[in-house]
Write an enzyme that holds these catalytic residues in place. Structure first.
Site, PDB file in Angstrom:
ATOM      1  N   SER A  80      21.687  31.140 -68.598  1.00 16.21           N
ATOM      2  CA  SER A  80      20.904  32.185 -67.917  1.00 16.21           C
ATOM      3  C   SER A  80      20.641  31.926 -66.439  1.00 16.21           C
ATOM      4  O   SER A  80      20.175  32.827 -65.744  1.00 16.21           O
ATOM      5  CB  SER A  80      19.575  32.409 -68.634  1.00 16.21           C
ATOM      6  OG  SER A  80      19.799  33.160 -69.791  1.00 16.21           O
ATOM      7  N   LYS A  83      22.199  34.363 -64.175  1.00 15.01           N
ATOM      8  CA  LYS A  83      21.619  35.701 -63.955  1.00 15.01           C
ATOM      9  C   LYS A  83      21.186  35.854 -62.492  1.00 15.01           C
ATOM     10  O   LYS A  83      21.157  36.957 -61.948  1.00 15.01           O
ATOM     11  CB  LYS A  83      20.453  35.940 -64.923  1.00 15.01           C
ATOM     12  CG  LYS A  83      20.944  36.029 -66.393  1.00 15.01           C
ATOM     13  CD  LYS A  83      19.830  36.130 -67.403  1.00 15.01           C
ATOM     14  CE  LYS A  83      20.325  36.547 -68.765  1.00 15.01           C
ATOM     15  NZ  LYS A  83      20.382  35.579 -69.822  1.00 15.01           N
ATOM     16  N   TYR A 204      29.501  39.011 -68.587  1.00 14.80           N
ATOM     17  CA  TYR A 204      28.212  38.327 -68.815  1.00 14.80           C
ATOM     18  C   TYR A 204      28.452  36.934 -69.398  1.00 14.80           C
ATOM     19  O   TYR A 204      27.884  35.934 -68.932  1.00 14.80           O
ATOM     20  CB  TYR A 204      27.340  39.168 -69.760  1.00 14.80           C
ATOM     21  CG  TYR A 204      26.129  38.427 -70.261  1.00 14.80           C
ATOM     22  CD1 TYR A 204      24.991  38.295 -69.472  1.00 14.80           C
ATOM     23  CD2 TYR A 204      26.124  37.828 -71.522  1.00 14.80           C
ATOM     24  CE1 TYR A 204      23.887  37.585 -69.923  1.00 14.80           C
ATOM     25  CE2 TYR A 204      25.032  37.122 -71.981  1.00 14.80           C
ATOM     26  CZ  TYR A 204      23.917  37.002 -71.177  1.00 14.80           C
ATOM     27  OH  TYR A 204      22.827  36.285 -71.622  1.00 14.80           O
ATOM     28  N   TYR A 256      11.353  33.422 -68.843  1.00 11.98           N
ATOM     29  CA  TYR A 256      11.169  34.351 -69.977  1.00 11.98           C
ATOM     30  C   TYR A 256       9.678  34.517 -70.310  1.00 11.98           C
ATOM     31  O   TYR A 256       8.871  34.661 -69.405  1.00 11.98           O
ATOM     32  CB  TYR A 256      11.953  33.882 -71.219  1.00 11.98           C
ATOM     33  CG  TYR A 256      13.299  33.336 -70.916  1.00 11.98           C
ATOM     34  CD1 TYR A 256      14.286  34.155 -70.384  1.00 11.98           C
ATOM     35  CD2 TYR A 256      13.587  32.000 -71.132  1.00 11.98           C
ATOM     36  CE1 TYR A 256      15.537  33.652 -70.105  1.00 11.98           C
ATOM     37  CE2 TYR A 256      14.840  31.494 -70.843  1.00 11.98           C
ATOM     38  CZ  TYR A 256      15.798  32.316 -70.327  1.00 11.98           C
ATOM     39  OH  TYR A 256      17.026  31.814 -70.032  1.00 11.98           O
ATOM     40  N   VAL A 274      19.852  28.045 -71.292  1.00  8.74           N
ATOM     41  CA  VAL A 274      19.866  27.256 -72.530  1.00  8.74           C
ATOM     42  C   VAL A 274      20.899  26.120 -72.504  1.00  8.74           C
ATOM     43  O   VAL A 274      20.944  25.312 -73.421  1.00  8.74           O
ATOM     44  CB  VAL A 274      20.071  28.131 -73.797  1.00  8.74           C
ATOM     45  CG1 VAL A 274      18.866  28.997 -74.069  1.00  8.74           C
ATOM     46  CG2 VAL A 274      21.352  28.949 -73.710  1.00  8.74           C
TER      47      VAL A 274
END
Ligand code: GLN
Length: 321
Positions: A80, A83, A204, A256, A274
């Site tokens: 992530s 992102k 992605y 998050y 992760v």
């Protein structure tokens, strides 16, 4: 004016090389102890091969200093953290107005792979730092930037020409990403994404499978700290507005549903993945990258959080300190 601002945001300049290095060494020691409390992600089978006890920490500053400790040579996938790179590209090529017509800028308070609130509460993803938001962001850039361009962009803004795609992790996630596919189809059914679902998922997942080190992440942190200019070459790599938006969203949404507590306790823009990476920005002159694949229950690196908290307390880095 600009130099006043930069001086106010300067964090690293107050410390000698020895002070920075000993803070990094001490943080690493605490990180090593914390790692045993976490667990490595296994829902992407290839990630389960990481050594849970591995821990590395890297700091770079705008005057060219580098302080590191631990397993900083290990390559791991961004997951992530990527992102941030996708959002940077989307803001650069599509502009903020267009991006935020498709994805929000609010913390979700839900897990990174949550799907429920997307259907029940809102008709667009909460923010670009969770899976639904990032898949939407990929759909906005896919017709403009194929993966090879994204890889070049990642190499450039991480100042690391050795960045590559980790094909094993990519294939492993592609074989197991049904939940992300479900999110993408839901987004398509609502008209949030209009491009081909498979292509958005492939982009992605490739972005998540980019291999980096703690050093590459620290470099990206420094670029963001410095408002989008490579401090060594003085080349502008992203617009100041892009850097500002990204840092703000990292601060409010980067961890998050652990973002609020992290903002109170650590309080610098940070993005987790992760794969065990953390990318963090301190003031206007310091980038921090860490590695520690043993994760907490929200999917954030256990050792990484502990090390960042230690550094922030020791060096007074919290944005409101
Ligand atoms: N590739 C991962 C996923 O989609 C990224 C999640 C993460 O790093 N939190 O599940």
């Amino acid at each position: 004016m600009e130099s006043d601002y930069r001086q106010r945001g300067s964090k690293a300049a107050a410390f000698t090389d020895e002070q920075l290095q000993s803070a990094v060494d001490e943080a690493l020691e605490l990180g090593r102890q914390a790692a045993s409390k976490g667990t490595v992600a296994t829902y992407i089978p290839e990630l389960g091969k990481a050594r849970p006890e591995a821990v590395g920490l890297y700091i770079v500053t705008d005057d060219g200093r580098k302080c590191k400790a631990g397993d900083t040579g290990i390559h791991f996938t961004m997951q992530s953290v990527s992102k941030v790179i996708s959002l940077a590209m989307a803001l650069e090529v599509r502009g903020a107005d267009e991006v935020f017509r498709h994805v929000g800028m609010e913390p979700s308070g839900e897990a990174f792979n949550s799907i429920v609130e997307l259907d029940f509460q809102r008709n667009m993803p909460y923010n670009p730092m969770i899976n639904s938001g990032a898949i939407t962001v990929e759909s906005l850039i896919i017709d403009y930037k194929p993966f090879d361009d994204m890889l070049d962009f990642a190499r450039k803004i991480c100042m690391d020409p050795e960045i590559t795609l980790n094909r094993q992790v990519y294939l492993s996630e592609m074989a197991t990403c049904d939940r992300n596919r479900a999110i993408a189809y839901l987004l398509k059914s609502k008209g949030v994404i209009t491009t081909n679902v498979d292509h958005s998922i492939e982009l992605y997942t490739k972005m998540c499978s980019i291999n980096v080190t703690a050093h590459s992440l620290a470099n990206l942190g420094l670029l963001l700290a410095n408002g989008g200019i490579d401090p060594l070459t003085k080349e502008r790599l992203i617009k100041p507005e892009t850097a500002k938006i990204i840092k703000t969203i990292m601060l409010t949404c980067g961890m998050y549903d652990g973002s609020g507590q992290y903002a109170v306790e650590v309080g610098i823009p940070t993005k987790s993945g992760v794969g065990g990476g953390l990318l963090a920005v301190a003031g206007t002159d310091m980038g921090i990258g860490s590695y520690g694949p043993a994760l907490d229950e929200k999917g954030n690196s256990y050792a990484g959080k502990v090390m960042l908290k230690y550094l922030v307390d020791k060096l007074k880095l919290h944005i409101f300190d």
